[in-house]
Write a protein that holds these residues in place. Sequence first.
Motif, mmCIF file in Angstrom:
data_model
loop_
_atom_site.group_PDB
_atom_site.id
_atom_site.type_symbol
_atom_site.label_atom_id
_atom_site.label_comp_id
_atom_site.label_asym_id
_atom_site.label_seq_id
_atom_site.Cartn_x
_atom_site.Cartn_y
_atom_site.Cartn_z
ATOM 1 N N LYS A 112 -90.685 65.633 -2.378
ATOM 2 C CA LYS A 112 -89.957 66.078 -1.187
ATOM 3 C C LYS A 112 -88.605 66.683 -1.574
ATOM 4 C CE LYS A 112 -88.640 64.554 3.400
ATOM 5 N NZ LYS A 112 -88.595 63.449 4.352
ATOM 6 N N THR A 113 -87.912 66.066 -2.513
ATOM 7 C CA THR A 113 -86.624 66.589 -2.963
ATOM 8 C C THR A 113 -86.808 67.942 -3.631
ATOM 9 O OG1 THR A 113 -85.848 64.332 -3.321
ATOM 10 C CG2 THR A 113 -84.585 66.086 -4.357
ATOM 11 N N GLY A 114 -87.827 68.066 -4.456
ATOM 12 C CA GLY A 114 -88.107 69.350 -5.096
ATOM 13 C C GLY A 114 -88.415 70.436 -4.083
ATOM 14 N N ALA A 115 -89.154 70.080 -3.032
ATOM 15 C CA ALA A 115 -89.488 71.053 -1.995
ATOM 16 C C ALA A 115 -88.250 71.494 -1.228
ATOM 17 C CB ALA A 115 -90.516 70.459 -1.037
ATOM 18 N N VAL A 116 -87.316 70.585 -1.030
ATOM 19 C CA VAL A 116 -86.087 70.926 -0.308
ATOM 20 C C VAL A 116 -85.166 71.774 -1.171
ATOM 21 C CG1 VAL A 116 -83.985 69.941 0.692
ATOM 22 C CG2 VAL A 116 -86.197 68.919 1.216
ATOM 23 N N LEU A 117 -85.057 71.453 -2.456
ATOM 24 C CA LEU A 117 -84.119 72.155 -3.332
ATOM 25 C C LEU A 117 -84.688 73.418 -3.964
ATOM 26 C CD1 LEU A 117 -82.382 69.164 -5.131
ATOM 27 C CD2 LEU A 117 -81.523 70.536 -3.240
ATOM 28 N N ARG A 118 -85.997 73.621 -3.927
ATOM 29 C CA ARG A 118 -86.608 74.798 -4.555
ATOM 30 C C ARG A 118 -86.075 76.121 -3.982
ATOM 31 N NH1 ARG A 118 -88.045 75.700 -9.091
ATOM 32 N NH2 ARG A 118 -89.029 73.671 -9.046
ATOM 33 N N PRO A 119 -85.961 76.291 -2.649
ATOM 34 C CA PRO A 119 -85.419 77.565 -2.147
ATOM 35 C C PRO A 119 -83.987 77.831 -2.610
ATOM 36 C CG PRO A 119 -86.503 76.376 -0.376
ATOM 37 C CD PRO A 119 -86.447 75.449 -1.553
ATOM 38 N N LEU A 120 -83.173 76.792 -2.665
ATOM 39 C CA LEU A 120 -81.798 76.953 -3.151
ATOM 40 C C LEU A 120 -81.797 77.361 -4.618
ATOM 41 C CD1 LEU A 120 -78.735 76.676 -2.758
ATOM 42 C CD2 LEU A 120 -78.998 74.267 -3.387
ATOM 43 N N SER B 13 -82.383 60.701 -4.751
ATOM 44 C CA SER B 13 -83.489 61.242 -3.955
ATOM 45 C C SER B 13 -84.625 61.712 -4.852
ATOM 46 C CB SER B 13 -83.000 62.374 -3.048
ATOM 47 O OG SER B 13 -82.566 63.472 -3.805
ATOM 48 N N TYR B 14 -84.300 62.235 -6.046
ATOM 49 C CA TYR B 14 -85.355 62.585 -7.003
ATOM 50 C C TYR B 14 -86.103 61.336 -7.458
ATOM 51 C CZ TYR B 14 -84.924 67.567 -8.022
ATOM 52 O OH TYR B 14 -84.955 68.929 -7.946
ATOM 53 N N ALA B 15 -85.402 60.227 -7.622
ATOM 54 C CA ALA B 15 -86.056 58.989 -8.065
ATOM 55 C C ALA B 15 -86.938 58.411 -6.973
ATOM 56 C CB ALA B 15 -85.005 57.966 -8.485
ATOM 57 N N VAL B 16 -86.502 58.526 -5.720
ATOM 58 C CA VAL B 16 -87.243 57.931 -4.609
ATOM 59 C C VAL B 16 -88.408 58.823 -4.170
ATOM 60 C CG1 VAL B 16 -87.059 57.199 -2.195
ATOM 61 C CG2 VAL B 16 -85.251 56.623 -3.817
ATOM 62 N N LEU C 30 -73.905 64.465 -6.568
ATOM 63 C CA LEU C 30 -74.812 64.414 -7.706
ATOM 64 C C LEU C 30 -75.666 63.151 -7.675
ATOM 65 C CD1 LEU C 30 -75.608 65.798 -10.380
ATOM 66 C CD2 LEU C 30 -73.858 64.413 -11.476
ATOM 67 N N GLU C 31 -75.055 62.024 -7.380
ATOM 68 C CA GLU C 31 -75.807 60.760 -7.348
ATOM 69 C C GLU C 31 -76.821 60.741 -6.218
ATOM 70 O OE1 GLU C 31 -75.955 58.147 -9.373
ATOM 71 O OE2 GLU C 31 -74.622 59.189 -10.744
ATOM 72 N N ILE C 32 -76.457 61.282 -5.071
ATOM 73 C CA ILE C 32 -77.407 61.331 -3.957
ATOM 74 C C ILE C 32 -78.613 62.171 -4.341
ATOM 75 C CG2 ILE C 32 -77.737 62.244 -1.616
ATOM 76 C CD1 ILE C 32 -74.803 61.366 -1.072
ATOM 77 N N THR C 33 -78.367 63.292 -5.002
ATOM 78 C CA THR C 33 -79.468 64.151 -5.440
ATOM 79 C C THR C 33 -80.351 63.427 -6.453
ATOM 80 O OG1 THR C 33 -78.053 66.077 -5.113
ATOM 81 C CG2 THR C 33 -80.035 66.392 -6.421
#
Length: 71
Positions: A32-40, A25-28, A19-22
Amino acid sequence: IGEQVGAAIAFVVGYLAILEITLLSYAVAPEKTGAVLRPLHDWAHGHSRQILIAFIALGGFIQLARGIGLF
Protein backbone atom coordinates in the motif's frame (compact mmCIF):
# COMPACT_ATOMS: atom_id res chain seq x y z
CA ILE A 1 21.33 32.38 18.16
CA GLY A 2 18.79 30.61 20.33
CA GLU A 3 16.07 31.04 17.73
CA GLN A 4 18.31 29.63 14.99
CA VAL A 5 19.23 26.61 17.09
CA GLY A 6 15.56 26.07 17.94
CA ALA A 7 14.59 26.33 14.28
CA ALA A 8 17.33 23.89 13.28
CA ILE A 9 16.22 21.40 15.93
CA ALA A 10 12.57 21.73 14.87
CA PHE A 11 13.51 21.19 11.22
CA VAL A 12 15.55 18.07 11.99
CA VAL A 13 12.85 16.64 14.26
CA GLY A 14 10.16 17.32 11.63
CA TYR A 15 12.25 15.81 8.85
CA LEU A 16 13.06 12.71 10.88
CA ALA A 17 9.40 12.33 11.89
CA ILE A 18 8.36 12.27 8.21
CA LEU A 19 11.12 9.78 7.44
CA GLU A 20 10.15 7.52 10.34
CA ILE A 21 6.48 7.57 9.41
CA THR A 22 7.39 6.53 5.87
CA LEU A 23 9.67 3.73 7.08
CA LEU A 24 7.09 2.45 9.56
CA SER A 25 4.40 2.43 6.90
CA TYR A 26 6.73 0.40 4.66
CA ALA A 27 7.20 -2.08 7.52
CA VAL A 28 3.48 -2.35 8.24
CA ALA A 29 2.02 -2.27 4.71
CA PRO A 30 4.71 -2.27 2.02
CA GLU A 31 2.38 -2.78 -0.96
CA LYS A 32 0.00 0.00 0.00
CA THR A 33 2.84 2.41 0.82
CA GLY A 34 4.55 1.61 -2.46
CA ALA A 35 1.32 2.23 -4.35
CA VAL A 36 0.88 5.60 -2.66
CA LEU A 37 4.48 6.75 -3.16
CA ARG A 38 4.99 5.37 -6.70
CA PRO A 39 3.36 8.36 -8.50
CA LEU A 40 5.48 10.80 -6.49
CA HIS A 41 8.63 8.81 -7.27
CA ASP A 42 7.81 8.63 -10.97
CA TRP A 43 7.06 12.36 -11.13
CA ALA A 44 10.29 13.28 -9.31
CA HIS A 45 12.32 10.94 -11.53
CA GLY A 46 10.84 12.48 -14.64
CA HIS A 47 11.45 16.06 -13.47
CA SER A 48 14.80 15.65 -11.71
CA ARG A 49 16.61 18.21 -13.86
CA GLN A 50 13.92 20.85 -13.32
CA ILE A 51 13.92 20.19 -9.57
CA LEU A 52 17.72 20.57 -9.45
CA ILE A 53 17.55 23.83 -11.43
CA ALA A 54 14.83 25.15 -9.12
CA PHE A 55 16.90 24.41 -5.99
CA ILE A 56 20.01 26.01 -7.47
CA ALA A 57 18.00 29.07 -8.55
CA LEU A 58 16.42 29.36 -5.11
CA GLY A 59 19.84 29.20 -3.47
CA GLY A 60 21.10 31.90 -5.84
CA PHE A 61 18.14 34.16 -5.12
CA ILE A 62 18.63 33.74 -1.37
CA GLN A 63 22.32 34.62 -1.68
CA LEU A 64 21.47 37.62 -3.85
CA ALA A 65 18.87 38.83 -1.36
CA ARG A 66 21.37 38.49 1.49
CA GLY A 67 24.01 40.29 -0.54
CA ILE A 68 21.79 43.31 -1.15
CA GLY A 69 20.57 43.33 2.45
CA LEU A 70 17.02 42.01 2.22
CA PHE A 71 17.64 39.32 4.85
